[in-house]
Design an enzyme around this catalytic site. Structure first.
Site, short mmCIF file in Angstrom:
data_model
loop_
_atom_site.label_atom_id
_atom_site.label_comp_id
_atom_site.label_asym_id
_atom_site.label_seq_id
_atom_site.Cartn_x
_atom_site.Cartn_y
_atom_site.Cartn_z
N GLU A 68 0.95 -1.09 0.12
CA GLU A 68 -0.13 -0.24 -0.15
C GLU A 68 0.86 1.34 -0.02
OE1 GLU A 68 -2.02 0.84 3.53
OE2 GLU A 68 -3.34 2.30 2.47
N ARG B 5 5.98 -12.94 9.18
CA ARG B 5 6.74 -11.59 8.70
C ARG B 5 8.15 -11.60 9.62
NH1 ARG B 5 2.80 -7.54 10.27
NH2 ARG B 5 3.76 -6.56 8.89
N LYS C 9 4.65 0.43 10.55
CA LYS C 9 4.93 1.45 9.76
C LYS C 9 4.04 2.65 10.70
CE LYS C 9 3.55 0.17 4.90
NZ LYS C 9 2.63 0.35 3.91
#
Length: 566
Positions: A43, A270, A280
Site C-alpha cells: 500500500e 513476517r 509503519k
RNA sequence: UGCCCGAUGGUGUAAUUGGCAACACGUCUGACUCUGGAUCAGAAAAGUCCAGGUUCGAACCCUGGUCGGGCAACCA
C-alpha cells in the site's frame, strides 16, 4: 523429466521451504500448467522497510526460481492515506534491491470499474446489500469473538432497492459514512471476517490516481483476491495476520469465478528484527516526532535508511535468503544482518586510512619537510583492486585509542617505549608524550627505523600491533557519523506496559567533527563505500559536500579487543 | 473463553515426508595475519513444549493438555 531435474545442482540440494514445496506440488499436478506468477502488493502509504524486503525477495525470488513472473501492484484502495510520493519511493526501493517487475506496475485502482461491476453482480445474486446504519451500530452488531453477531435490519432489502442505493452511493449522493455495501454471509460465523463484511464505503476523497471520479472505494478484502485473479496470480503470498481473511478471499472468488484457474493465498511469518521496530505506525512516529531525521535516516530499518547507511542490495538479498521462510513467529538477531553486510563489504570495498579521534604523532628522527609516498593495497580480499600511494611524513595522526600511557597486558598498540608497525610504512617506537592543560594527551613523540619500510624485503622485527595513520600535512578533514541501534531493548515494541520510545538509545548517533582522512578521499562521491582500516565500513552520506565530507558508519569491524574489555 | 495458526541448541532454519537431529549466525578455544579484520582448524550447546498412544522404530502419525501469536477499522 520433472522441473526438479532442471534446477541447478546446488539449488537441488538445498531444502525447499514450505511455499516452494507447494509450488512444486502444483507444478507436478499441473495445477497452473507450470505457471508461477506472484505479486508484491504494497500500500503506498509509507516507506518500505526490511520486513518488506523479505516479502520482495520471496515473491520475486520464487518467481525467478521457477521461471515465472512477479508483479508490482499498488494496493491503493484507501485514498485518505495514500500518496504518489510513496509510489515513487517504493518503485525506487524495489529496483534498488535488484528486482524487475513484470510489465508496468499494476494498481488496484485500475480495477475499480471491474470491482464495481462485480459488486453489482453480488447484489443481483442476493449476496450483498446496502446497510444504512452508522458505523457504531454495525460494529456493535458484529458481536465478539465469543458471541455471535446479529443481523442488520437492512439485510433483507430487495435487490432492486440495493441496486438503486448502491448506484446512488456511487454517484456521490450520500455523505461519508452514511451507508456501506456489505456481503451477506453469516453473522454467527466463528470467523469475525465472515460476519457480513463491508465491501464498499463512501469516501469523498481525492485519489492519487483516479482523482475525484469515485465516491465509493472497495475494502481490502473485496479488492485483493479479485486483483490477484485479474492479473493471473497463481500464488498470493502474504503475512500471517491475513490467515483469518483467507475464507473471505475464497468466498469472494467463489462468487465471481467461472474459470478453473484461481489464485491461492498462502501466509508466511513476517520478519521481526531485534533492537528495532517494524510497524509503519511506529516508524512514522519516529519521523514525525523528530527522533530521526526522516524516512531515510540511517538508523531507520527502512530500505531508504539502510541504503543511506551503506547497506548493499546483495547483503539484504542474502539476509533474506538466510532467514528462511516459515509460519512460526520469529525474531532475527540484528547481528545476522550485520554479518551478511560485512561478508559482502569485506569482499567488495577498498580499504582507506582514516583517523576518527586524532592525536599527533611526531617522528623526531624523520627529516623535516620530507614526504614519501607509500604503496597500500586497496583490498587484500580482491586481487583486482590494485593499490594506491599514500603520503607519509614526519607528523602523523593516529587514533587516540591506539596509545596508552600505562597499557594493560594484551594491549598490542603504542605505549611509551613500545614499538608498532605503521601500516604500509615503518616501525615506530614511542619515546615520550605531552599532555595539554586539561591533562589530555596532545602529542606523542617517537622514532622510526628506516630499515623497516614495508615491502623493502629486509628482515623485519616482530611487532605485536599495526596501526593505521594519516599524514598530518596532507590530511583531509571530515565529519563522521557513528550510528548505533536506535533501541536498547531487544524487543522495544513487545512490552505491554511500556512504549517502545522508552527504550531509545541516547547514543544512536554520535557525530565526530574532527576526523582526518587520507587525501584520496577528497574525491569520494556520495554513496561510495570504504573500509576505514581497522575501524569499520563507511559510506559517503547524501549530505556530504566537496570540501565538507560526511561519512556514515555503516557497521564497525568485528572487534575482539573491545570484546575483551567488555 | 469462540475460531485460526504455531512450538526443534541462545537465535533462525533443516531433517530425503516414519529411519543415527543437520546447517548458519552467535559463543568459546587454537593457528595464521603488516587490519585485534578476513581466513583456517576445533569445541560447547537441543534430544525436538508436556502426557499418553500407534509402530521394530516418532521431531514427524493419533488423542488430550500447556504455552505463544492472530482475529471484534467504513485500514491494509
Amino acid at each position: 523429466m520433472s522441473l526438479l531435474s532442471d534446477l541447478p545442482r546446488d539449488e537441488e540440494k538445498r531444502s525447499l521451504h514450505f511455499i516452494e514445496q507447494i509450488i512444486e506440488e502444483d507444478n507436478l499436478s499441473n495445477k497452473h500448467q507450470g505457471r508461477v506468477h506472484t505479486r508484491f502488493p504494497p500500500e503506498p502509504n509509507g516507506y518500505l522497510h526490511i520486513g518488506h524486503a523479505k516479502s520482495i525477495c520471496l515473491n520475486f525470488g520464487v518467481a525467478e526460481k521457477y521461471g515465472g513472473k512477479c508483479n508490482l501492484r499498488f494496493d491503493d484502495t484507501n485514498p485518505e492515506k495514500e500518496e504518489e510520493e510513496y509510489v515513487q519511493s517504493i518503485m525506487e526501493d524495489v529496483r534498488w534491491l535488484g528486482f524487475q517487475w513484470d510489465n508496468e506496475p499494476y494498481y488496484a485502482s485500475d480495477y475499480f470499474q471491474q470491482l464495481y461491476e462485480w459488486a453489482v453482480l453480488l447484489i443481483k445474486k442476493g449476496v450483498a446489500y446496502v446497510d444504512d446504519q452508522p458505523q457504531e451500530m454495525i460494529s456493535q452488531q458484529r458481536g465478539t469473538p465469543t458471541r455471535p453477531g446479529i443481523e442488520s435490519p437492512f439485510r433483507t432489502r430487495s435487490i432492486e432497492e440495493n441496486l438503486h442505493l448502491f448506484e446512488a452511493m456511487k454517484r456521490g449522493e450520500f455523505p461519508n459514512g452514511s451507508r456501506v455495501l456489505r456481503a451477506k454471509i453469516d453473522m454467527s460465523s466463528p470467523n469475525m471476517h465472515m460476519r457480513d463484511p463491508v465491501m464498499y464505503r463512501i469516501l469523498h476523497a481525492e485519489h492519487h490516481r483516479t482523482g475525484n471520479i469515485w465516491k465509493i472505494y472497495p475494502m481490502y478484502d473485496f479488492a485483493h483476491g479479485q486483483s490477484d485473479y485479474i492479473e493471473g496470480i497463481t500464488h498470493s503470498l502474504c503475512t500471517l495476520e491475513f490467515e483469518v481473511h483467507r475464507p473471505l478471499y475464497d468466498w469472494f472468488l467463489d462468487q465471481i469465478i467461472e474459470t478453473e484457474y484461481r489464485p491461492r493465498q498462502i501466509e508466511f511469518a513476517r520478519l521481526n528484527l531485534s533492537y528495532t521496530v517494524m510497524s509503519k505506525r511506529k516508524l512514522l512516529e519516529l519521523v514525525q516526532k523528530g527522533i530521526v531525521k526522516g524516512w531515510d535516516d540511517p538508523r531507520m530499518p527502512t530500505i531508504a535508511g539502510l541504503r543511506r547507511r551503506g547497506y548493499t542490495p546483495a547483503s539484504i538479498r542474502n539476509f533474506s535468503d538466510r532467514i528462511g521462510v516459515a509460519k512460526r513467529d520469529n525474531v532475527i538477531d540484528v547481528g545476522l544482518l550485520e554479518f551478511v553486510l560485512r561478508e559482502d563489504l569485506n569482499k567488495t570495498t577498498n580499504r582507506v586510512m582514516a583517523v576518527l579521534n586524532p592525536v599527533r604523532l611526531v617522528i623526531t628522527n624523520y627529516p623535516e619537510g620530507q614526504t614519501e609516498w607509500v604503496e597500500l593495497e586497496n583490498n587484500p580480499e580482491d586481487t583486482e583492486s590494485g593499490s594506491r600511494h599514500v603520503p607519509f611524513g614526519r607528523e602523523l595522526y593516529i587514533e587516540k585509542d591506539d596509545f596508552m600511557i600505562d597499557p594493560p597486558k594484551k594491549y598490542f598498540r603504542l605505549a611509551p617505549d613500545r614499538e608498532v608497525r605503521l601500516k604500509g610504512a615503518y616501525v615506530v617506537k614511542a619515546v615520550r608524550y605531552e599532555l595539554d592543560d586539561k591533562g589530555e594527551l596532545s602529542t606523542i613523540y617517537g622514532v622510526y627505523d628506516p630499515e623497516t619500510k614495508s615491502g623493502s624485503g629486509t628482515k623485519q622485527p616482530k611487532v605485536k600491533g599495526t596501526l593505521h595513520w594519516v599524514d598530518a600535512s596532507s590530511a583531509v578533514d571530515a565529519e563522521v557519523r557513528l550510528y548505533d541501534r536506535l533501541f536498547m531493548d531487544e524487543d522495544p515494541a513487545g512490552h505491554k506496559d511500556r512504549d517502545a520510545l522508552d527504550f531509545l538509545n541516547p547514543d544512536s548517533l554520535v557525530i565526530l567533527k574532527n576526523c582526518k582522512v587520507e587525501p584520496s578521499l577528497a574525491q569520494a562521491q556520495i554513496g561510495d563505500t570504504f573500509q576505514f582500516q581497522r575501524i569499520g565500513y563507511f559510506c559517503v552520506d547524501t549530505e556530504s559536500q566537496k570540501d565538507a565530507l560526511v561519512f556514515n558508519r555503516t557497521v564497525p569491524l568485528r572487534d575482539n579487543w573491545a570484546k575483551l574489555n567488555k
